[in-house]
Scaffold this motif. Structure first.
Motif, mmCIF file in Angstrom:
data_model
loop_
_atom_site.group_PDB
_atom_site.id
_atom_site.type_symbol
_atom_site.label_atom_id
_atom_site.label_comp_id
_atom_site.label_asym_id
_atom_site.label_seq_id
_atom_site.Cartn_x
_atom_site.Cartn_y
_atom_site.Cartn_z
ATOM 1 N N ILE A 44 2.880 6.119 -2.689
ATOM 2 C CA ILE A 44 4.017 6.936 -3.145
ATOM 3 C C ILE A 44 3.992 7.086 -4.657
ATOM 4 O O ILE A 44 4.234 8.180 -5.184
ATOM 5 C CB ILE A 44 5.349 6.336 -2.643
ATOM 6 N N SER A 45 3.694 6.008 -5.373
ATOM 7 C CA SER A 45 3.656 6.111 -6.835
ATOM 8 C C SER A 45 2.547 7.055 -7.291
ATOM 9 O O SER A 45 2.731 7.813 -8.246
ATOM 10 C CB SER A 45 3.482 4.742 -7.478
ATOM 11 N N THR A 46 1.424 7.039 -6.605
ATOM 12 C CA THR A 46 0.338 7.966 -6.941
ATOM 13 C C THR A 46 0.779 9.407 -6.700
ATOM 14 O O THR A 46 0.494 10.295 -7.508
ATOM 15 C CB THR A 46 -0.918 7.639 -6.115
ATOM 16 N N ALA A 47 1.502 9.638 -5.620
ATOM 17 C CA ALA A 47 2.016 10.981 -5.338
ATOM 18 C C ALA A 47 3.021 11.418 -6.405
ATOM 19 O O ALA A 47 3.005 12.576 -6.852
ATOM 20 C CB ALA A 47 2.658 11.021 -3.953
ATOM 21 N N VAL A 48 3.882 10.500 -6.842
ATOM 22 C CA VAL A 48 4.858 10.819 -7.893
ATOM 23 C C VAL A 48 4.144 11.154 -9.201
ATOM 24 O O VAL A 48 4.536 12.099 -9.904
ATOM 25 C CB VAL A 48 5.862 9.658 -8.084
ATOM 26 N N VAL A 49 3.104 10.407 -9.531
ATOM 27 C CA VAL A 49 2.338 10.682 -10.749
ATOM 28 C C VAL A 49 1.720 12.078 -10.680
ATOM 29 O O VAL A 49 1.797 12.849 -11.652
ATOM 30 C CB VAL A 49 1.255 9.598 -10.965
ATOM 31 N N LYS A 50 1.129 12.421 -9.562
ATOM 32 C CA LYS A 50 0.511 13.751 -9.409
ATOM 33 C C LYS A 50 1.561 14.854 -9.462
ATOM 34 O O LYS A 50 1.348 15.892 -10.095
ATOM 35 C CB LYS A 50 -0.264 13.841 -8.084
ATOM 36 N N PHE A 51 2.696 14.643 -8.821
ATOM 37 C CA PHE A 51 3.777 15.628 -8.839
ATOM 38 C C PHE A 51 4.323 15.794 -10.254
ATOM 39 O O PHE A 51 4.567 16.920 -10.702
ATOM 40 C CB PHE A 51 4.885 15.195 -7.871
ATOM 41 N N SER A 52 4.506 14.685 -10.977
ATOM 42 C CA SER A 52 4.985 14.756 -12.362
ATOM 43 C C SER A 52 4.011 15.520 -13.240
ATOM 44 O O SER A 52 4.424 16.303 -14.106
ATOM 45 C CB SER A 52 5.181 13.352 -12.936
ATOM 46 N N GLY A 75 0.798 -1.219 0.000
ATOM 47 C CA GLY A 75 0.000 0.000 0.000
ATOM 48 C C GLY A 75 0.832 1.270 0.000
ATOM 49 O O GLY A 75 0.472 2.258 -0.628
ATOM 50 N N VAL A 76 1.960 1.236 0.700
ATOM 51 C CA VAL A 76 2.821 2.422 0.753
ATOM 52 C C VAL A 76 3.397 2.721 -0.625
ATOM 53 O O VAL A 76 3.434 3.878 -1.055
ATOM 54 C CB VAL A 76 3.950 2.243 1.801
ATOM 55 N N SER A 77 3.814 1.673 -1.340
ATOM 56 C CA SER A 77 4.376 1.906 -2.673
ATOM 57 C C SER A 77 3.317 2.425 -3.633
ATOM 58 O O SER A 77 3.603 3.283 -4.476
ATOM 59 C CB SER A 77 5.041 0.637 -3.216
ATOM 60 N N SER A 124 3.263 -0.186 -8.861
ATOM 61 C CA SER A 124 3.792 1.118 -8.463
ATOM 62 C C SER A 124 5.008 1.502 -9.302
ATOM 63 O O SER A 124 5.132 2.647 -9.735
ATOM 64 C CB SER A 124 4.172 1.104 -6.987
ATOM 65 N N ARG A 125 5.900 0.541 -9.531
ATOM 66 C CA ARG A 125 7.089 0.830 -10.348
ATOM 67 C C ARG A 125 6.695 1.210 -11.768
ATOM 68 O O ARG A 125 7.231 2.169 -12.324
ATOM 69 C CB ARG A 125 8.033 -0.371 -10.358
ATOM 70 N N VAL A 126 5.773 0.466 -12.349
ATOM 71 C CA VAL A 126 5.310 0.782 -13.708
ATOM 72 C C VAL A 126 4.670 2.159 -13.731
ATOM 73 O O VAL A 126 4.893 2.950 -14.653
ATOM 74 C CB VAL A 126 4.331 -0.302 -14.219
ATOM 75 N N ASN A 127 3.902 2.468 -12.715
ATOM 76 C CA ASN A 127 3.246 3.766 -12.607
ATOM 77 C C ASN A 127 4.266 4.909 -12.599
ATOM 78 O O ASN A 127 4.122 5.890 -13.331
ATOM 79 C CB ASN A 127 2.423 3.783 -11.316
ATOM 80 N N VAL A 128 5.301 4.767 -11.796
ATOM 81 C CA VAL A 128 6.321 5.804 -11.682
ATOM 82 C C VAL A 128 7.132 5.914 -12.974
ATOM 83 O O VAL A 128 7.348 7.020 -13.489
ATOM 84 C CB VAL A 128 7.245 5.546 -10.473
ATOM 85 N N VAL A 129 7.564 4.795 -13.514
ATOM 86 C CA VAL A 129 8.374 4.818 -14.739
ATOM 87 C C VAL A 129 7.580 5.429 -15.885
ATOM 88 O O VAL A 129 8.096 6.269 -16.638
ATOM 89 C CB VAL A 129 8.876 3.401 -15.094
ATOM 90 N N TYR A 130 6.324 5.039 -16.036
ATOM 91 C CA TYR A 130 5.488 5.585 -17.106
ATOM 92 C C TYR A 130 5.286 7.092 -16.925
ATOM 93 O O TYR A 130 5.366 7.857 -17.876
ATOM 94 C CB TYR A 130 4.148 4.853 -17.138
ATOM 95 N N SER A 131 5.047 7.510 -15.708
ATOM 96 C CA SER A 131 4.836 8.925 -15.426
ATOM 97 C C SER A 131 6.082 9.752 -15.731
ATOM 98 O O SER A 131 6.004 10.814 -16.363
ATOM 99 C CB SER A 131 4.437 9.102 -13.966
#
Length: 173
Positions: free
Chosen positions: A20-28, A15-17, A152-159
């Motif tokens: 965090i990935s959702t936060a990175v997507v929003k920040f990006s 859940g934490v990952s 989460s990793r895919v989410n961050v890398v794609y973003s």
């Protein structure tokens, strides 16, 4: 005791990952908006906004919702083999439908009713609908398999990839 178990389960399932990935997507996305506004002049930004509105419509109808049906109905299946089969069927049908939408957007880019200079943006957004569908379907598949950290990793890398690509394309075009 219920809150303790909830938090423990949240942490053990990644859940934490996901958070965090959702936060990175929003920040990006926020950084992307700021950078694009700074890099493009008023006319180019208007053309980009026009293309992105068509892209937004394309996203809604890409795959005709098959990536979301995978998330909804695939999670109800008990067997990983059945989930994989459902994923493959969803991929086959969804890519066909999305390819039709992509072709429509790309061909329509050459019609005279679009703003002058928007063809390249429409072609790029049309092509990117396929990648969006495939990534979205893959992320749904990871979710139904409880692979939240991989999701989460895919989410961050794609973003981050989208952020870099749009910045480069805004600078080059």
């Amino acid at each position: 005791m219920g809150a303790y178990n909830y938090i423990k389960d949240f942490l053990s399932r990644g859940g934490v990952s996901v958070f965090i990935s959702t936060a990175v997507v929003k920040f990006s996305a926020a950084i992307l908006s700021i950078v694009v506004v700074r890099l493009l002049d008023k006319d180019d930004y208007g053309i980009l906004a026009y293309a992105l509105s068509i892209y937004g419509i394309g996203i809604v109808i890409s795959g005709f919702g098959s990536q979301y049906s995978l998330l909804r109905y695939g999670s109800l299946l008990k067997s990983h083999l059945k989930r994989r089969d459902y994923y493959r069927a969803t991929m086959n049908h969804g890519v066909k439908y999305t390819a039709i939408i992509c072709l429509f957007v790309i061909v329509s880019a050459f019609f005279p009713f679009h703003p002058k200079g928007s063809a390249i943006y429409l072609i790029l957004t049309g092509i990117s609908l396929i990648s969006f569908f495939i990534i979205e379907l893959q992320r749904s598949y990871f979710r139904i398999l409880d692979l939240n950290r991989l999701y989460s990793r895919v989410n961050v890398v794609y973003s981050v990839a989208i952020l870099i690509a749009v910045i480069l394309l805004s600078w080059l075009i």
